[in-house]
Write a protein that holds these residues in place. Structure first.
Motif, PDB file in Angstrom:
ATOM      1  N   ARG A 124      30.523  68.087  43.159  1.00 56.60           N
ATOM      2  CA  ARG A 124      30.616  68.271  41.737  1.00 56.60           C
ATOM      3  C   ARG A 124      31.982  67.657  41.372  1.00 56.60           C
ATOM      4  NH1 ARG A 124      30.350  74.987  41.642  1.00 56.60           N
ATOM      5  NH2 ARG A 124      28.189  75.357  42.515  1.00 56.60           N
ATOM      6  N   VAL A 125      31.765  67.192  40.069  1.00 58.34           N
ATOM      7  CA  VAL A 125      32.998  66.560  39.280  1.00 58.34           C
ATOM      8  C   VAL A 125      34.112  67.258  39.376  1.00 58.34           C
ATOM      9  CG1 VAL A 125      33.537  65.483  37.402  1.00 58.34           C
ATOM     10  CG2 VAL A 125      31.148  65.242  38.196  1.00 58.34           C
ATOM     11  N   LEU A 126      35.121  66.544  39.653  1.00 55.97           N
ATOM     12  CA  LEU A 126      36.584  67.270  39.684  1.00 55.97           C
ATOM     13  C   LEU A 126      37.646  66.270  39.052  1.00 55.97           C
ATOM     14  CD1 LEU A 126      36.355  68.526  43.533  1.00 55.97           C
ATOM     15  CD2 LEU A 126      36.264  69.890  41.509  1.00 55.97           C
ATOM     16  N   PRO A 127      38.803  66.986  38.769  1.00 55.05           N
ATOM     17  CA  PRO A 127      39.802  66.136  38.201  1.00 55.05           C
ATOM     18  C   PRO A 127      39.957  65.211  39.322  1.00 55.05           C
ATOM     19  CG  PRO A 127      40.156  68.612  37.959  1.00 55.05           C
ATOM     20  CD  PRO A 127      39.059  68.488  38.784  1.00 55.05           C
ATOM     21  N   HIS A 128      40.436  63.931  38.983  1.00 55.03           N
ATOM     22  CA  HIS A 128      40.441  62.817  39.869  1.00 55.03           C
ATOM     23  C   HIS A 128      41.879  63.099  40.775  1.00 55.03           C
ATOM     24  CE1 HIS A 128      43.288  61.432  36.647  1.00 55.03           C
ATOM     25  NE2 HIS A 128      43.939  60.858  37.646  1.00 55.03           N
ATOM     26  N   GLN A 129      42.837  63.751  40.455  1.00 55.62           N
ATOM     27  CA  GLN A 129      43.938  64.039  41.060  1.00 55.62           C
ATOM     28  C   GLN A 129      43.852  65.237  42.229  1.00 55.62           C
ATOM     29  OE1 GLN A 129      43.679  64.836  37.934  1.00 55.62           O
ATOM     30  NE2 GLN A 129      45.494  64.298  36.590  1.00 55.62           N
ATOM     31  N   ALA A 130      42.686  66.070  42.138  1.00 56.95           N
ATOM     32  CA  ALA A 130      42.309  66.843  43.115  1.00 56.95           C
ATOM     33  C   ALA A 130      41.775  66.122  44.223  1.00 56.95           C
ATOM     34  CB  ALA A 130      41.505  68.176  42.489  1.00 56.95           C
ATOM     35  N   LEU A 131      40.983  65.264  44.060  1.00 56.01           N
ATOM     36  CA  LEU A 131      40.354  64.430  45.068  1.00 56.01           C
ATOM     37  C   LEU A 131      41.092  63.407  45.668  1.00 56.01           C
ATOM     38  CD1 LEU A 131      36.828  63.767  43.546  1.00 56.01           C
ATOM     39  CD2 LEU A 131      37.396  65.630  45.382  1.00 56.01           C
ATOM     40  N   GLY A 155      44.818  62.790  44.746  1.00 60.79           N
ATOM     41  CA  GLY A 155      46.180  62.831  44.862  1.00 60.79           C
ATOM     42  C   GLY A 155      46.877  61.801  43.886  1.00 60.79           C
ATOM     43  N   ALA A 156      47.879  61.176  44.212  1.00 62.79           N
ATOM     44  CA  ALA A 156      48.837  60.337  43.547  1.00 62.79           C
ATOM     45  C   ALA A 156      49.183  59.413  44.604  1.00 62.79           C
ATOM     46  CB  ALA A 156      49.633  60.968  42.916  1.00 62.79           C
ATOM     47  N   ARG A 214      33.438  60.239  35.643  1.00 60.82           N
ATOM     48  CA  ARG A 214      33.210  60.797  34.267  1.00 60.82           C
ATOM     49  C   ARG A 214      34.442  60.720  33.315  1.00 60.82           C
ATOM     50  NH1 ARG A 214      29.719  66.046  34.576  1.00 60.82           N
ATOM     51  NH2 ARG A 214      28.629  64.649  35.708  1.00 60.82           N
ATOM     52  N   GLY A 215      34.562  60.101  32.578  1.00 64.09           N
ATOM     53  CA  GLY A 215      35.762  59.951  31.642  1.00 64.09           C
ATOM     54  C   GLY A 215      35.877  61.201  30.953  1.00 64.09           C
ATOM     55  N   SER A 216      37.126  61.025  30.565  1.00 64.64           N
ATOM     56  CA  SER A 216      37.692  62.184  29.419  1.00 64.64           C
ATOM     57  C   SER A 216      38.190  61.676  28.277  1.00 64.64           C
ATOM     58  CB  SER A 216      38.711  63.127  30.226  1.00 64.64           C
ATOM     59  OG  SER A 216      39.985  62.268  30.530  1.00 64.64           O
ATOM     60  N   GLY A 217      37.424  60.621  27.850  1.00 67.09           N
ATOM     61  CA  GLY A 217      38.107  59.982  26.439  1.00 67.09           C
ATOM     62  C   GLY A 217      38.743  58.724  26.446  1.00 67.09           C
ATOM     63  N   GLU A 218      39.459  58.542  27.756  1.00 67.05           N
ATOM     64  CA  GLU A 218      40.336  57.284  27.802  1.00 67.05           C
ATOM     65  C   GLU A 218      39.420  56.363  28.059  1.00 67.05           C
ATOM     66  OE1 GLU A 218      44.021  59.936  29.390  1.00 67.05           O
ATOM     67  OE2 GLU A 218      43.393  58.418  30.796  1.00 67.05           O
ATOM     68  N   TYR A 266      44.708  72.728  45.407  1.00 68.11           N
ATOM     69  CA  TYR A 266      44.985  71.850  44.141  1.00 68.11           C
ATOM     70  C   TYR A 266      44.951  72.888  43.090  1.00 68.11           C
ATOM     71  CZ  TYR A 266      45.128  67.627  46.634  1.00 68.11           C
ATOM     72  OH  TYR A 266      45.374  66.619  47.556  1.00 68.11           O
ATOM     73  N   TRP A 318      37.625  74.381  31.401  1.00 66.64           N
ATOM     74  CA  TRP A 318      37.191  73.398  32.589  1.00 66.64           C
ATOM     75  C   TRP A 318      35.768  73.594  32.616  1.00 66.64           C
ATOM     76  CZ3 TRP A 318      37.783  69.025  34.964  1.00 66.64           C
ATOM     77  CH2 TRP A 318      37.043  68.626  36.224  1.00 66.64           C
ATOM     78  N   ARG A 377      32.884  66.745  28.947  1.00 66.53           N
ATOM     79  CA  ARG A 377      33.927  65.708  29.064  1.00 66.53           C
ATOM     80  C   ARG A 377      35.190  66.485  28.172  1.00 66.53           C
ATOM     81  NH1 ARG A 377      33.716  59.979  26.345  1.00 66.53           N
ATOM     82  NH2 ARG A 377      34.143  61.149  24.395  1.00 66.53           N
ATOM     83  N   GLY A 378      36.106  66.915  28.891  1.00 67.12           N
ATOM     84  CA  GLY A 378      37.213  67.605  28.440  1.00 67.12           C
ATOM     85  C   GLY A 378      38.462  66.485  28.139  1.00 67.12           C
ATOM     86  N   MET A 410      51.931  61.979  39.292  1.00 70.62           N
ATOM     87  CA  MET A 410      52.631  63.009  39.901  1.00 70.62           C
ATOM     88  C   MET A 410      53.901  62.696  40.520  1.00 70.62           C
ATOM     89  SD  MET A 410      49.231  64.095  42.259  1.00 70.62           S
ATOM     90  CE  MET A 410      49.560  65.658  42.361  1.00 70.62           C
ATOM     91  N   ILE A 453      48.997  69.070  37.560  1.00 69.36           N
ATOM     92  CA  ILE A 453      48.334  69.431  38.648  1.00 69.36           C
ATOM     93  C   ILE A 453      49.245  69.638  39.941  1.00 69.36           C
ATOM     94  CG2 ILE A 453      47.996  67.091  39.694  1.00 69.36           C
ATOM     95  CD1 ILE A 453      44.897  68.163  40.425  1.00 69.36           C
ATOM     96  N   LEU A 495      41.114  74.291  43.404  1.00 69.40           N
ATOM     97  CA  LEU A 495      40.452  73.506  44.421  1.00 69.40           C
ATOM     98  C   LEU A 495      40.858  73.838  45.880  1.00 69.40           C
ATOM     99  CD1 LEU A 495      38.314  71.602  45.592  1.00 69.40           C
ATOM    100  CD2 LEU A 495      39.800  69.536  45.285  1.00 69.40           C
TER     101      LEU A 495
END
Lengths: 135, 188
Positions: free
Chosen positions: A64-71, A73-74, A98-102, B64, B72, B77-78, B129, B142, B177
Motif C-alpha cells: 500500500r502507498v505509505l509516506p515515504h519517510q515511513a519506508l 527514513g531519512a 505518488r506525489g502530494s502536489g510537489e 513509525y 490520511w 493525494r494529500g 528528519m 514523522i 506503521l
C-alpha cells in the motif's frame, strides 16, 4: 475419486524433496490469475490465437502507498529492514510513487550487500538461526 | 560489550521457535493503522485496528508515526504537511488477544514504550528528519521509535490503536506503521 487430495500429496512430496536437498520450505496454496481474454476471429471467421500473460515470483514488501519517510527514513536515519530480503540475479523491482502536489524528480536507491557465489547460483538462501555461543 | 540490534532480536526469536520444533522463514513486513480525526477538538478520540495475517506470526520491532494536516488516505493525494503545532495528544496501542497496552509517556499507565526516547523530529513538510521534539510538542512530520524489546504478535490476532486529543490541534491525519518481520512456521 476425489482429485483434491492429489494437490496436497504432490505439495507434500515436493516440499519433502526440497527439504532433503537442504532447503527450508514453507508451502501455501496460491493462485495466479491470467487477464481476461477475448476470443477472436479473423476476417474469415476463423478462430485466431489470443495470447495472455501472467507473472509469477512477484512479491511485495509494502503493498500500500505509505509516506515515504515511513519506508525509507531519512539520510541520517535510514530505515533498515528487520530481516534481509534477498534478490536473486536478474530480479526486477517496481516502486509506485505518488506525489502530494510537489513537483520535482525523485531518486530512490536500495542499499544492501551484493553476494558473489562460487559456483554461480540464483538460489535464495535465508540466514540460518545461529547457535548460542558457549559461556 | 553486549550488542543488541533488531536483527539479533529476530534471530533469537527464530532460535526459540526452532528449539520448540517450529523452524521459521522470515520476511520483513509492516502493518498500518490509520487514525483520522473528524476534528481537532479536545477530547476527540478515534480507534482503529488491523488484523495480523493468520499464516504467520509478526515480530513487531519499531513504529513509525506520521502526521499530516489532511486525513490520511493512500488513494487521495494529500498535502503531506503539518502547517501548525501538532498539540498534545495521547496514543495507545493494544494487542487485543492479551490486552497488553503501550502508551506514550503522558498516559496513565507506565509503559516500556517511550515515544520520546528515540524520536526523530521533522520540519513541517516531514521531508527532513532531525533530532527534535517529542510526540507531544512542536511541529514534526514523522517519528520512528524502536521498541525496547520486540513483541511477538500471534497470527490472527489484532492490534488496536487509539488517539485522544488533549490539546486542541489542527492535524487530522495520523498514521502508524508497525514495522517488523513476519515468521512463517511449519509444524508445531
Amino acid at each position: 475419486m476425489i482429485a483434491s487430495p492429489d494437490l496436497k500429496l504432490m505439495a507434500d512430496d515436493t516440499a519433502r524433496a526440497y527439504r532433503r536437498a537442504g532447503f527450508e520450505v514453507h508451502t501455501a496454496a496460491f493462485r495466479y490469475g491470467f487477464p481476461l481474454a477475448q476470443v477472436a476471429r479473423d476476417g474469415g471467421g476463423v478462430d485466431v490465437d489470443v495470447s495472455v500473460q501472467t507473472e509469477i515470483d512477484r512479491d511485495a514488501l509494502f503493498d500500500r502507498v505509505l509516506p515515504h519517510q515511513a519506508l525509507v527514513g531519512a539520510a541520517d536515519a535510514p530505515h533498515v529492514l528487520g530481516f534481509p530480503y534477498i534478490l536473486p540475479p536478474g530480479a526486477r523491482l517496481e516502486a509506485l510513487l505518488r506525489g502530494s502536489g510537489e513537483v520535482g524528480p525523485v531518486r530512490l536507491t536500495l542499499e544492501g550487500v551484493k553476494l558473489y557465489t562460487q559456483p554461480y547460483t540464483r538460489a535464495v538462501i535465508l540466514p540460518d538461526v545461529p547457535e548460542l555461543e558457549a559461556a | 560489550m553486549i550488542l543488541s540490534t533488531p536483527y539479533l532480536h529476530v534471530q533469537a526469536i527464530r532460535r526459540r521457535y526452532r528449539d520448540e520444533g517450529r523452524p521459521t522463514i522470515a520476511k520483513p513486513a509492516g502493518y498500518n493503522i490509520t487514525l483520522n480525526l473528524p476534528n481537532g477538538a479536545v477530547g476527540t478520540t478515534v480507534e482503529n485496528n488491523v488484523p495480523i495475517d493468520s499464516d504467520s506470526d509478526f515480530i513487531w520491532l519499531s513504529t513509525y508515526y506520521y502526521v499530516q494536516d489532511d486525513p490520511w488516505d493512500p488513494e487521495v493525494r494529500g498535502n503531506g504537511e503539518v502547517t501548525g503545532d501538532v498539540g498534545e495528544r495521547n496514543i495507545s496501542i493494544q494487542i487485543l488477544s492479551s490486552g497488553r497496552t503501550l502508551s506514550n509517556p503522558r498516559e496513565i499507565y507506565p509503559a516500556p514504550f517511550d515515544w520520546g526516547a528515540q524520536a526523530f523530529g521533522g520540519n513541517d513538510t516531514g521531508s527532513e528528519m532531525q533530532d527534535g521534539p517529542t510526540v507531544n510538542e512542536g511541529e514534526f512530520g514523522i517519528l520512528r521509535c524502536y521498541l525496547p524489546e520486540p513483541i511477538v504478535v500471534k497470527g490472527g490476532d489484532r492490534i488496536s490503536a487509539t488517539i485522544r486529543i488533549v490539546q486542541a490541534a489542527a492535524p487530522l491525519g495520523h498514521l502508524l506503521l508497525l514495522s517488523g518481520v513476519r515468521l512463517f512456521t511449519r509444524g508445531g
